[in-house]
Every structure is written in C-alpha cells, then in structure tokens.
Enzyme design. Structure first.
Site, mmCIF file in Angstrom:
data_model
loop_
_atom_site.group_PDB
_atom_site.id
_atom_site.type_symbol
_atom_site.label_atom_id
_atom_site.label_comp_id
_atom_site.label_asym_id
_atom_site.label_seq_id
_atom_site.Cartn_x
_atom_site.Cartn_y
_atom_site.Cartn_z
ATOM 1 N N HIS A 57 -7.585 -0.492 -0.011
ATOM 2 C CA HIS A 57 -8.855 0.194 0.256
ATOM 3 C C HIS A 57 -10.057 -0.687 -0.140
ATOM 4 O O HIS A 57 -9.898 -1.895 -0.324
ATOM 5 C CB HIS A 57 -8.886 1.573 -0.435
ATOM 6 N N GLU A 110 -9.423 4.814 -6.538
ATOM 7 C CA GLU A 110 -8.254 3.958 -6.327
ATOM 8 C C GLU A 110 -8.691 2.531 -6.004
ATOM 9 O O GLU A 110 -8.071 1.564 -6.474
ATOM 10 C CB GLU A 110 -7.384 4.509 -5.189
ATOM 11 N N HIS A 113 -1.758 -0.435 -4.817
ATOM 12 C CA HIS A 113 -2.275 0.918 -4.590
ATOM 13 C C HIS A 113 -1.964 1.809 -5.775
ATOM 14 O O HIS A 113 -1.196 1.450 -6.667
ATOM 15 C CB HIS A 113 -1.618 1.539 -3.341
ATOM 16 N N GLU A 153 2.781 1.434 -5.355
ATOM 17 C CA GLU A 153 1.981 2.594 -5.781
ATOM 18 C C GLU A 153 2.214 2.705 -7.286
ATOM 19 O O GLU A 153 3.282 3.081 -7.748
ATOM 20 C CB GLU A 153 2.456 3.866 -5.058
HETATM 21 ZN ZN LIG Z 1 -3.752 3.409 -1.373
#
Ligand SMILES: [Zn+2]
Length: 315
Positions: free
Chosen positions: A105, A142, A197, A279
């Site tokens: 992102h 994030e 992430h 993640e």
């Molecule tokens: Zn993400």
C-alpha cells in the site's frame, strides 16, 4: 470495510498456545527436516479453501490454498539477537544478491481513490491498481507499518551485503499499482522478493501468515517457474519470523501452518522472481496491534524476514 466483510471467521477462539509453540521445537524439527524433508513435505501437504484473506479486499475471489507444515519452515539460522547486525569482519552472506522489498500500500492511497481504483491486468483477471490497506483501531496505518518494517529490513539485508530495492518509499503520492510492483522485482532480476503487509480481520484472529503464489498461467501471468522457490522462501521466512518475534502462525487460516497459497494476487501472478507476501499480524486485534505498533517488535519482524531470506539464498 470490504476486507473485514470478506474475512473468514477464526477457526478457533483460542490462540495458538504460547506454552508449546511449534517453533520452540525447532531443534528437533531441523533434524527431522534435514533427514526427512522430502517425505515430510510430501506428507504434509494440505489443501483448503481460503474464503478471502482479510484486507486484500481487491482480491475477494477465494483462492485455493495449500500449505506445508512448519517442519521445513524451521530453518537453522545462526544469527543472534534480532537487532544484531552482521559481525565486523564476518563474511557478508548476501554479496552479489538482489532483494526487492515491497512495502504494501501507500500512506497516500486514501487520498487518491480514483487512481488506485483503476483496473490493471494481472493476467488472470482485472484488479484494482492498489488498495488503501487497513489500520489499527487507533489509526496506525498498515502503509506506515509496511514502510517501517521494509526500511528496517533493508538495513539488515544491506549489512549482509545485499543490493536492496524498495518498490516505493513515501516518494510518490500513491501506489505503485500491483502490476508495477511485480515488474519492479522482475526488472531488478531479484533473487528474492518480499511484499510486507499486515492483515485487517476480526478481533481474536491472530498471528502471521505467508502467502505463496499458486501455479497460474493466463495472459501475462505464468508462475510455473517461481512456485517451488517461492515456497522455500516462504517456509524459511515463516520459521525465522516465528523465532525472532515469538508470534505464532495465524489461527484463522492456513491450518496453523502460517502458509497459504493464492492465485488472485497480481503481485504474485505477475512475478517472474521468487516472491511471497507476509501478513505480519492482525491490525484489528488488540494484542497483535500492540506488537505491530511497537518499534522493537518491528525490528524483530524485520530480522526474522531477513534471516529467512538469508536462509533461502544459502547464506
Ligand atoms: Zn496489505
């Protein structure tokens, strides 16, 4: 937000027991893996359906997931404490190697929704260029997390002699798009690519997981050459990440292995280099969020990812 809507319920309300985490048994597992790795891998293969994986809401199509167990993931990294740099005079293990790090992102994405909603071709489908990512309940983005961990990871890898490329670094107002993120790794001829992430699913869902590329061949997507090395990369990172952070594999997908396979992520489908997503935890869970917002924990996270990369590249 859509990533919450698409989340599967936790498989269990109980987190993985902190008393007997699988990674605590790594000494035995290393021996087991060394002696029996092929058999273990073959015997451990599980298949499951991941009913959407959290915040990657642009990836709402459920993917087929397969996972291998943690045995092969428990790698024998010789490194010391998480913040310990390479020892002076020690041989740099990653000299001549190129690692691309993709901070998931962008902190500016939410101001550029029309741009990031633009469709791009990921071979198997058209997908949004990028997404905003999630936040903790207190508003820590994030995208802030991913850039911080990525920069820490770069420092550790460069100390090992690696050439490190970040796909972006707060140096552009939004993006890059997911297809461009993949192309940056390809163009660099990366020996390994990691997209960083954190997830955004319901409270009570805890732990980390690694997303591995599925075998896909459609349009510009052809992952046949990277499926196997990406799995080895992911297994190495999973074992080392667990060791350095003390975190357990996700309790809400991956059947406790910390590994899932997806065929719906452009960043994986379009990669021609070994690549995984990690993640690191669930930003919407208070206990995970307390870790994710801790600079000390993020350093441990970066060290674990780095150790996994070193292990994968034979350092
Ligand atoms: Zn993400």
């Amino acid at each position: 937000m859509r990533y919450d809507d698409s989340s599967p319920p936790p498989e269990s309300d109980a987190p993985v027991s902190p008393d007997r985490p699988w990674f605590a048994r790594r000494s035995t597992l290393i021996v087991t893996a060394a002696a029996l790795a092929p058999a273990c891998l073959a015997g451990w293969v599980l298949t499951q359906v991941v009913a959407g994986s959290g915040h990657h809401g642009q990836d709402a199509k459920p993917g087929t997931a397969a996972a291998t167990g943690p045995r092969a993931a428990a790698s024998a990294s010789p490194s010391g404490s998480p913040s310990t740099p390479a020892k002076p005079g020690a041989p740099a293990k990653l000299t001549g190697r190129t690692v691309v790090i993709d901070p998931g992102h962008n902190t500016g994405n939410f101001k550029h929704t029309s741009e990031i909603d633009k469709q791009v071709d990921i071979g198997t489908a058209d997908k949004e260029c990028d997404t905003t990512g999630t936040t903790t309940n207190s508003g820590y983005m994030e995208a802030e997390f991913t850039l911080d961990v990525s920069q820490r990871l770069r420092t550790v890898l460069e100390a090992q002699g690696a050439k490190v490329v970040l796909t972006h670094e707060a140096d552009r107002p939004w993006g890059p798009c997911i297809d461009e993120r993949a192309r940056i790794g390809n163009a660099a001829g990366a020996d390994a690519v990691v997209s960083v992430h954190a997830d955004g699913v319901s409270a009570g869902s805890r732990g980390f997981h690694i997303i591995l590329p599925a075998k896909v061949k459609q349009g510009a997507a052809d992952t046949a050459a990277i499926v196997e090395p990406s799995r080895r990369l992911g297994e190495r990172i999973a074992g080392n990440f667990a060791r350095t952070t003390g975190s357990a594999p996700a309790n809400y997908l991956g059947s406790g292995t910390g590994l899932v396979v997806r065929d719906d992520l452009g960043g994986l489908n379009l990669s021609t280099r070994p690549k995984v997503f990690i993640e690191c935890g669930n930003m919407r869970d208070a206990k995970d969020a307390a870790q994710l917002t801790s600079p000390e924990w993020r350093q441990k996270a970066a060290q674990g990812i780095a150790d996994g990369i070193v292990g994968f590249l034979g350092g």
